[in-house]
Enzyme design. Structure first.
Site, PDB file in Angstrom:
ATOM      1  N   GLN A  34     -11.765  76.197 -20.816  1.00 53.68           N
ATOM      2  CA  GLN A  34     -12.904  75.642 -20.301  1.00 53.68           C
ATOM      3  C   GLN A  34     -14.317  76.491 -20.453  1.00 53.68           C
ATOM      4  O   GLN A  34     -14.372  77.446 -20.767  1.00 53.68           O
ATOM      5  CB  GLN A  34     -13.096  75.328 -19.059  1.00 53.68           C
ATOM      6  CG  GLN A  34     -12.462  76.221 -17.888  1.00 53.68           C
ATOM      7  CD  GLN A  34     -11.738  75.977 -16.859  1.00 53.68           C
ATOM      8  OE1 GLN A  34     -11.739  74.772 -16.449  1.00 53.68           O
ATOM      9  NE2 GLN A  34     -11.231  76.938 -15.980  1.00 53.68           N
ATOM     10  N   GLN A  65     -14.678  74.553   1.138  1.00 52.27           N
ATOM     11  CA  GLN A  65     -13.728  75.383   1.262  1.00 52.27           C
ATOM     12  C   GLN A  65     -12.910  75.684   2.512  1.00 52.27           C
ATOM     13  O   GLN A  65     -12.038  75.915   2.883  1.00 52.27           O
ATOM     14  CB  GLN A  65     -14.196  77.067   0.891  1.00 52.27           C
ATOM     15  CG  GLN A  65     -15.460  77.043  -0.292  1.00 52.27           C
ATOM     16  CD  GLN A  65     -15.066  77.384  -1.591  1.00 52.27           C
ATOM     17  OE1 GLN A  65     -13.684  77.004  -1.936  1.00 52.27           O
ATOM     18  NE2 GLN A  65     -15.708  77.950  -2.319  1.00 52.27           N
ATOM     19  N   ASP A 140      -0.610  78.711 -15.277  1.00 50.88           N
ATOM     20  CA  ASP A 140      -0.491  77.091 -15.025  1.00 50.88           C
ATOM     21  C   ASP A 140       0.495  76.942 -13.713  1.00 50.88           C
ATOM     22  O   ASP A 140       1.509  77.420 -13.643  1.00 50.88           O
ATOM     23  CB  ASP A 140       0.182  76.499 -16.311  1.00 50.88           C
ATOM     24  CG  ASP A 140      -0.230  74.940 -16.047  1.00 50.88           C
ATOM     25  OD1 ASP A 140      -0.359  74.498 -14.918  1.00 50.88           O
ATOM     26  OD2 ASP A 140      -0.152  74.404 -17.089  1.00 50.88           O
ATOM     27  N   ALA A 141      -0.086  76.177 -12.873  1.00 55.57           N
ATOM     28  CA  ALA A 141       0.306  76.009 -11.568  1.00 55.57           C
ATOM     29  C   ALA A 141       1.511  75.129 -11.767  1.00 55.57           C
ATOM     30  O   ALA A 141       2.588  75.281 -10.896  1.00 55.57           O
ATOM     31  CB  ALA A 141      -0.482  75.299 -10.701  1.00 55.57           C
ATOM     32  N   ASP A 159      -6.645  73.583  -4.449  1.00 49.47           N
ATOM     33  CA  ASP A 159      -7.852  73.350  -4.931  1.00 49.47           C
ATOM     34  C   ASP A 159      -8.362  73.451  -6.549  1.00 49.47           C
ATOM     35  O   ASP A 159      -8.524  74.570  -7.158  1.00 49.47           O
ATOM     36  CB  ASP A 159      -8.458  74.780  -4.167  1.00 49.47           C
ATOM     37  CG  ASP A 159     -10.046  75.030  -4.656  1.00 49.47           C
ATOM     38  OD1 ASP A 159     -10.726  74.013  -4.849  1.00 49.47           O
ATOM     39  OD2 ASP A 159     -10.707  76.105  -4.636  1.00 49.47           O
ATOM     40  N   TYR A 228     -21.498  67.467  -4.939  1.00 49.58           N
ATOM     41  CA  TYR A 228     -20.307  66.788  -6.032  1.00 49.58           C
ATOM     42  C   TYR A 228     -20.830  65.267  -6.036  1.00 49.58           C
ATOM     43  O   TYR A 228     -21.539  64.832  -5.314  1.00 49.58           O
ATOM     44  CB  TYR A 228     -19.093  66.743  -4.988  1.00 49.58           C
ATOM     45  CG  TYR A 228     -18.579  68.041  -5.011  1.00 49.58           C
ATOM     46  CD1 TYR A 228     -18.602  69.113  -5.859  1.00 49.58           C
ATOM     47  CD2 TYR A 228     -17.437  68.260  -4.011  1.00 49.58           C
ATOM     48  CE1 TYR A 228     -18.045  70.399  -5.689  1.00 49.58           C
ATOM     49  CE2 TYR A 228     -16.598  69.387  -4.259  1.00 49.58           C
ATOM     50  CZ  TYR A 228     -16.825  70.563  -4.958  1.00 49.58           C
ATOM     51  OH  TYR A 228     -16.209  71.596  -4.866  1.00 49.58           O
TER      52      TYR A 228
END
Ligand code: AAT
Length: 292
Positions: A34, A65, A140-141, A159, A228
């Site tokens: 990114q 958070q 990578d999760a 998150d 946001y």
């Protein structure tokens, strides 16, 4: 700098864009995953932007958070093992570390450059990485969870960024199934779940998947984050089969914990009243989410 693209055509928020006055650009770079930008804004302090999307600002990061961490951690007794997915800025780690019962925290962040950049520009967040209980896994999760031990975690916090780009698979059923497997019976997931004003379809889809996958309770909560899009963001709180988890009346309230006075004085946003309030939903949301 005039060639910087306009972002009102982001597919997550078609037809809208929001602006903050840039005082100074502090960092601009591109990782394998990114575009990363850090700038100093006039009102909100430093801002972290990934692929044109605001991830956090110094002024309002606590609202996100603290809620994404303490909503689940206060909902289980004496949480010991925690997994964070994403969260490369370290802010969620910082919040988890406030809980003395926690013994081990794994974090799986895909983009090492996010971590490096945040260590330089957001030391008040990346301090979370310095705690000896934290173990970092860069990757990578999806792969991380596929290989995670069954029943290993008391709490998993997702998150992650929005489901465009590297986080795409993190809203799909197989991912939630691997999360449920990695949690102990009665373990808890807290997942970033977008805006109730803008993404009811996405929330409905995630809710439907989670109600199938998680056999305990499934709830939607929300918090106010002015920077946001739409000014709010939600969380999906789910528990696996096992000891019942009452998210609305948490068994591990912040004021009953070790060093509660100090702990509470350190928090800017979260308290037990905010915890309860975050599950109250406007009528249109109740209607739309109950149809799934
Ligand atoms: N703490 C608030 C900021 C975030 S950061 C989200 C992080 O998730 C990013 O650092 C990104 O690199 C990471 N990430 C994305 N996909 C994956 C993946 N597949 N595996 C592991 N980490 C991933 C979230 C802000 C939410 C913004 C809402 N609009």
């Amino acid at each position: 700098k005039n060639s910087r693209p306009l972002y009102y055509n982001n597919p997550m928020w078609p037809g809208e864009a929001h602006s903050l006055k840039v005082e100074e650009i502090l960092y601009e770079g591109k990782s394998k995953y990114q575009e990363i930008l850090v700038f100093k804004s006039l009102i909100y302090g430093k801002v972290l932007v990934l692929d044109g999307i605001v991830q956090l600002t110094e002024k309002d990061e606590s609202a996100y958070q603290e809620m994404i961490a303490h909503l689940p951690l206060c909902s289980v007794l004496s949480p010991k093992t925690v997994l964070v997915i994403g969260g490369g800025d370290g802010g969620v780690l910082r919040e988890i570390c406030r809980h003395r019962s926690v013994e081990h925290i794994d974090i799986c962040e895909i983009d090492e450059l996010v971590i490096t950049v945040c260590k330089e520009f957001f030391p008040a967040l990346s301090i979370g990485f310095e705690d000896p209980r934290v173990q970092l896994h860069v990757g990578d999760a999806v792969d991380f969870l596929r290989n995670a031990c069954e029943g290993m975690y008391d709490v998993i916090i997702v998150d992650s960024s929005d489901p465009i780009g590297p986080a795409q698979e993190l809203v799909e059923k197989p991912f939630f199934q691997t999360i449920a497997k990695a949690l102990r019976p009665g373990g808890v997931l807290c997942n970033q779940a977008e805006s109730m004003w803008l993404h009811t379809h996405l929330i409905q889809d995630m809710l439907a998947i989670c109600r199938e996958v998680f056999k305990g309770s499934v709830h939607y909560a929300w918090t106010s984050v002015p920077t946001y899009p739409s000014g709010v963001i939600g969380f999906l709180l789910c528990s696996t089969d096992g000891p019942h988890v009452d998210f609305l009346n948490p068994v591990n309230p912040i004021e009953k914990q070790e060093a509660a006075v100090k702990l509470q004085s350190e928090l800017r946003f979260y308290n037990s009243e905010m915890h309860k309030a975050s599950f109250a939903l406007p009528s249109f949301v109740l209607r739309e989410l109950s149809t799934t």
